[in-house]
Design a protein around this motif. Structure first.
Motif, PDB file in Angstrom:
ATOM      1  N   VAL A  27       0.896  -1.256  -0.018  1.00 34.11           N
ATOM      2  CA  VAL A  27      -0.043   0.035  -0.022  1.00 34.11           C
ATOM      3  C   VAL A  27       0.961   1.297  -0.013  1.00 34.11           C
ATOM      4  O   VAL A  27       0.435   2.018  -0.888  1.00 34.11           O
ATOM      5  CB  VAL A  27      -0.773   0.100   0.958  1.00 34.11           C
ATOM      6  CG1 VAL A  27      -1.789   1.299   1.461  1.00 34.11           C
ATOM      7  CG2 VAL A  27      -1.871  -1.176   1.120  1.00 34.11           C
ATOM      8  N   TRP A  30       2.399   1.717  -3.480  1.00 28.34           N
ATOM      9  CA  TRP A  30       1.358   1.945  -4.630  1.00 28.34           C
ATOM     10  C   TRP A  30       0.783   3.427  -4.199  1.00 28.34           C
ATOM     11  O   TRP A  30       0.402   3.957  -5.374  1.00 28.34           O
ATOM     12  CB  TRP A  30       0.291   0.825  -4.744  1.00 28.34           C
ATOM     13  CG  TRP A  30       0.584  -0.189  -5.664  1.00 28.34           C
ATOM     14  CD1 TRP A  30       1.673  -1.074  -5.295  1.00 28.34           C
ATOM     15  CD2 TRP A  30       0.174  -0.466  -6.971  1.00 28.34           C
ATOM     16  NE1 TRP A  30       1.605  -2.081  -6.439  1.00 28.34           N
ATOM     17  CE2 TRP A  30       0.519  -1.729  -7.357  1.00 28.34           C
ATOM     18  CE3 TRP A  30      -0.971   0.027  -7.644  1.00 28.34           C
ATOM     19  CZ2 TRP A  30       0.369  -2.487  -8.537  1.00 28.34           C
ATOM     20  CZ3 TRP A  30      -1.225  -0.459  -8.808  1.00 28.34           C
ATOM     21  CH2 TRP A  30      -0.441  -1.838  -9.239  1.00 28.34           C
ATOM     22  N   THR A  31       0.636   3.781  -3.083  1.00 29.38           N
ATOM     23  CA  THR A  31      -0.117   5.345  -2.954  1.00 29.38           C
ATOM     24  C   THR A  31       1.004   6.310  -3.248  1.00 29.38           C
ATOM     25  O   THR A  31       0.528   7.377  -3.605  1.00 29.38           O
ATOM     26  CB  THR A  31      -0.139   5.086  -1.355  1.00 29.38           C
ATOM     27  OG1 THR A  31      -1.071   4.376  -0.835  1.00 29.38           O
ATOM     28  CG2 THR A  31      -0.806   6.712  -0.924  1.00 29.38           C
ATOM     29  N   LEU A  36      -4.474   5.359  -3.517  1.00 26.25           N
ATOM     30  CA  LEU A  36      -5.172   4.192  -2.866  1.00 26.25           C
ATOM     31  C   LEU A  36      -5.797   4.769  -1.615  1.00 26.25           C
ATOM     32  O   LEU A  36      -6.753   4.694  -0.886  1.00 26.25           O
ATOM     33  CB  LEU A  36      -3.962   3.341  -2.463  1.00 26.25           C
ATOM     34  CG  LEU A  36      -3.592   2.188  -3.546  1.00 26.25           C
ATOM     35  CD1 LEU A  36      -2.521   1.545  -3.060  1.00 26.25           C
ATOM     36  CD2 LEU A  36      -4.780   1.578  -4.296  1.00 26.25           C
ATOM     37  N   GLY A  73     -11.892  -0.188  -3.016  1.00 32.37           N
ATOM     38  CA  GLY A  73     -10.714   0.815  -3.162  1.00 32.37           C
ATOM     39  C   GLY A  73      -9.269   0.391  -2.939  1.00 32.37           C
ATOM     40  O   GLY A  73      -8.945  -0.375  -3.543  1.00 32.37           O
ATOM     41  N   GLY A  74      -8.729   0.849  -1.939  1.00 37.03           N
ATOM     42  CA  GLY A  74      -7.264   0.362  -1.702  1.00 37.03           C
ATOM     43  C   GLY A  74      -6.988  -0.982  -0.872  1.00 37.03           C
ATOM     44  O   GLY A  74      -6.115  -1.333  -0.396  1.00 37.03           O
ATOM     45  N   GLU A  97     -14.922  -3.096  -7.043  1.00 34.56           N
ATOM     46  CA  GLU A  97     -14.359  -1.616  -7.353  1.00 34.56           C
ATOM     47  C   GLU A  97     -14.185  -1.333  -8.749  1.00 34.56           C
ATOM     48  O   GLU A  97     -13.856  -2.190  -9.550  1.00 34.56           O
ATOM     49  CB  GLU A  97     -12.755  -1.776  -6.613  1.00 34.56           C
ATOM     50  CG  GLU A  97     -12.045  -0.514  -7.139  1.00 34.56           C
ATOM     51  CD  GLU A  97     -12.811   0.430  -6.233  1.00 34.56           C
ATOM     52  OE1 GLU A  97     -13.123   1.641  -7.177  1.00 34.56           O
ATOM     53  OE2 GLU A  97     -13.086   0.610  -5.234  1.00 34.56           O
ATOM     54  N   ASP A  99     -12.825   1.521 -10.141  1.00 35.55           N
ATOM     55  CA  ASP A  99     -11.699   2.129 -10.247  1.00 35.55           C
ATOM     56  C   ASP A  99     -10.530   1.136 -11.185  1.00 35.55           C
ATOM     57  O   ASP A  99     -10.161   0.264 -10.329  1.00 35.55           O
ATOM     58  CB  ASP A  99     -11.084   2.893  -9.315  1.00 35.55           C
ATOM     59  CG  ASP A  99      -9.975   4.047  -9.699  1.00 35.55           C
ATOM     60  OD1 ASP A  99      -8.857   3.506 -10.501  1.00 35.55           O
ATOM     61  OD2 ASP A  99      -9.769   4.938  -9.428  1.00 35.55           O
ATOM     62  N   ARG A 101      -7.531   1.610 -12.058  1.00 34.14           N
ATOM     63  CA  ARG A 101      -6.124   1.414 -11.288  1.00 34.14           C
ATOM     64  C   ARG A 101      -6.252   0.776  -9.814  1.00 34.14           C
ATOM     65  O   ARG A 101      -5.223   0.083  -9.739  1.00 34.14           O
ATOM     66  CB  ARG A 101      -5.685   2.834 -11.217  1.00 34.14           C
ATOM     67  CG  ARG A 101      -5.385   3.631 -12.602  1.00 34.14           C
ATOM     68  CD  ARG A 101      -4.768   4.853 -12.338  1.00 34.14           C
ATOM     69  NE  ARG A 101      -5.768   5.643 -11.509  1.00 34.14           N
ATOM     70  CZ  ARG A 101      -5.409   6.788 -10.813  1.00 34.14           C
ATOM     71  NH1 ARG A 101      -4.165   7.438 -11.093  1.00 34.14           N
ATOM     72  NH2 ARG A 101      -6.345   7.338  -9.938  1.00 34.14           N
ATOM     73  N   LYS A 102      -7.241   1.020  -9.090  1.00 31.45           N
ATOM     74  CA  LYS A 102      -7.282   0.219  -7.882  1.00 31.45           C
ATOM     75  C   LYS A 102      -7.692  -1.213  -8.183  1.00 31.45           C
ATOM     76  O   LYS A 102      -7.125  -2.044  -7.238  1.00 31.45           O
ATOM     77  CB  LYS A 102      -8.200   0.857  -7.014  1.00 31.45           C
ATOM     78  CG  LYS A 102      -7.967   2.356  -6.502  1.00 31.45           C
ATOM     79  CD  LYS A 102      -9.221   3.189  -5.932  1.00 31.45           C
ATOM     80  CE  LYS A 102      -8.661   4.366  -5.512  1.00 31.45           C
ATOM     81  NZ  LYS A 102      -9.689   5.166  -4.743  1.00 31.45           N
ATOM     82  N   CYS A 103      -8.299  -1.495  -9.095  1.00 28.80           N
ATOM     83  CA  CYS A 103      -8.349  -3.088  -9.420  1.00 28.80           C
ATOM     84  C   CYS A 103      -7.023  -3.772  -9.507  1.00 28.80           C
ATOM     85  O   CYS A 103      -6.771  -4.832  -9.409  1.00 28.80           O
ATOM     86  CB  CYS A 103      -9.306  -3.462 -10.391  1.00 28.80           C
ATOM     87  SG  CYS A 103     -11.285  -3.261  -9.868  1.00 28.80           S
ATOM     88  N   PHE A 105      -4.140  -2.820  -8.587  1.00 29.14           N
ATOM     89  CA  PHE A 105      -3.383  -2.920  -7.312  1.00 29.14           C
ATOM     90  C   PHE A 105      -4.159  -4.184  -6.596  1.00 29.14           C
ATOM     91  O   PHE A 105      -3.294  -4.891  -5.938  1.00 29.14           O
ATOM     92  CB  PHE A 105      -3.609  -1.641  -6.306  1.00 29.14           C
ATOM     93  CG  PHE A 105      -3.222  -1.905  -4.898  1.00 29.14           C
ATOM     94  CD1 PHE A 105      -2.077  -2.127  -4.505  1.00 29.14           C
ATOM     95  CD2 PHE A 105      -4.276  -2.028  -4.136  1.00 29.14           C
ATOM     96  CE1 PHE A 105      -1.871  -2.407  -3.237  1.00 29.14           C
ATOM     97  CE2 PHE A 105      -4.273  -2.456  -2.754  1.00 29.14           C
ATOM     98  CZ  PHE A 105      -3.001  -2.467  -2.181  1.00 29.14           C
TER      99      PHE A 105
END
Length: 206
Positions: A27, A30-31, A36, A73-74, A97, A99, A101-103, A105
């Motif tokens: 996390v 990636w944040t 995230l 989400g994150g 989810e 999003d 990009r979040k998927c 992750f």
């Protein structure tokens, strides 16, 4: 090390603790690339996100076979629950989810942490109903807006676990005014004295 940290009183194996530490690292990395979690919460990620998520686990009903996390989400609480479910052998965890990009992750985390969770890259209002024994959602929407989504994915007789902040009482009133009926236990949060985890059963509308 993780073993010295408070984790909602759970007695966890070294493998599970290692996975939670690995999630912490993932996390953080990636944040730096995508949003995230709020950057302001990164220094206190363990308490604000991992412990805040883990405290839902003991509130789930015994024998639950399926858990759906809406607006994952994150990955909080969904990935934390999936880690704990891996040690327990159940329930099956699905993270919904929208999003992309979040998927990405979430799928990376599932792969790298050796989890069996399913990721649905869809909106909660259009994703196939999950008939889950437990539905969770964290910081997704006010309760009156959230409950139609919860009801869509909750099995008859299921339990919703919904972390809420200091306005939880007002959100409960608004949901009842909107025609929702339920039994509720407002469990004090271990991470915020003003917050509660709303444990809803008998959810119905009208």
């Amino acid at each position: 090390m993780t073993t010295t940290r408070d984790l909602a009183g759970l007695d966890l194996s070294p493998v599970t603790l290692e996975r939670l530490d690995a999630l912490d690292s993932l996390v953080r990395r990636w944040t730096e690339k995508i949003n995230l979690i709020s950057p302001a919460t990164v220094p206190d990620l363990w308490t604000r996100h991992i412990l805040d998520s883990a405290q839902l686990w003991p509130l789930s009903p015994v024998g639950a076979k399926a858990w759906a996390d809406l607006g994952a989400g994150g990955g909080f609480p969904g990935l934390v629950i999936a880690i704990l479910a891996t040690e327990a052998g159940s329930p099956k965890v699905t993270l919904i989810e929208s999003d992309g990009r979040k998927c990405a992750f979430l799928r990376t985390a599932v792969r790298e942490l050796g989890l069996s969770a399913l990721i649905l890259d869809q909106r909660v209002e259009t994703a196939p109903p999950q008939a889950a024994d437990v539905v969770s959602a964290r910081a997704l929407a006010p309760l009156a807006t959230l409950l139609p989504f919860v009801a869509r994915h909750l099995a008859p007789g299921g339990t919703a676990l919904l972390p809420k902040g200091r306005d939880h009482a007002a959100e409960l009133d608004a949901a009842r005014t909107a025609g929702w009926r339920f039994e509720v236990e407002a469990v004090p949060s271990r991470t915020d004295p003003a917050a509660r985890i709303l444990r809803l059963t008998g959810l119905a509308h009208g």
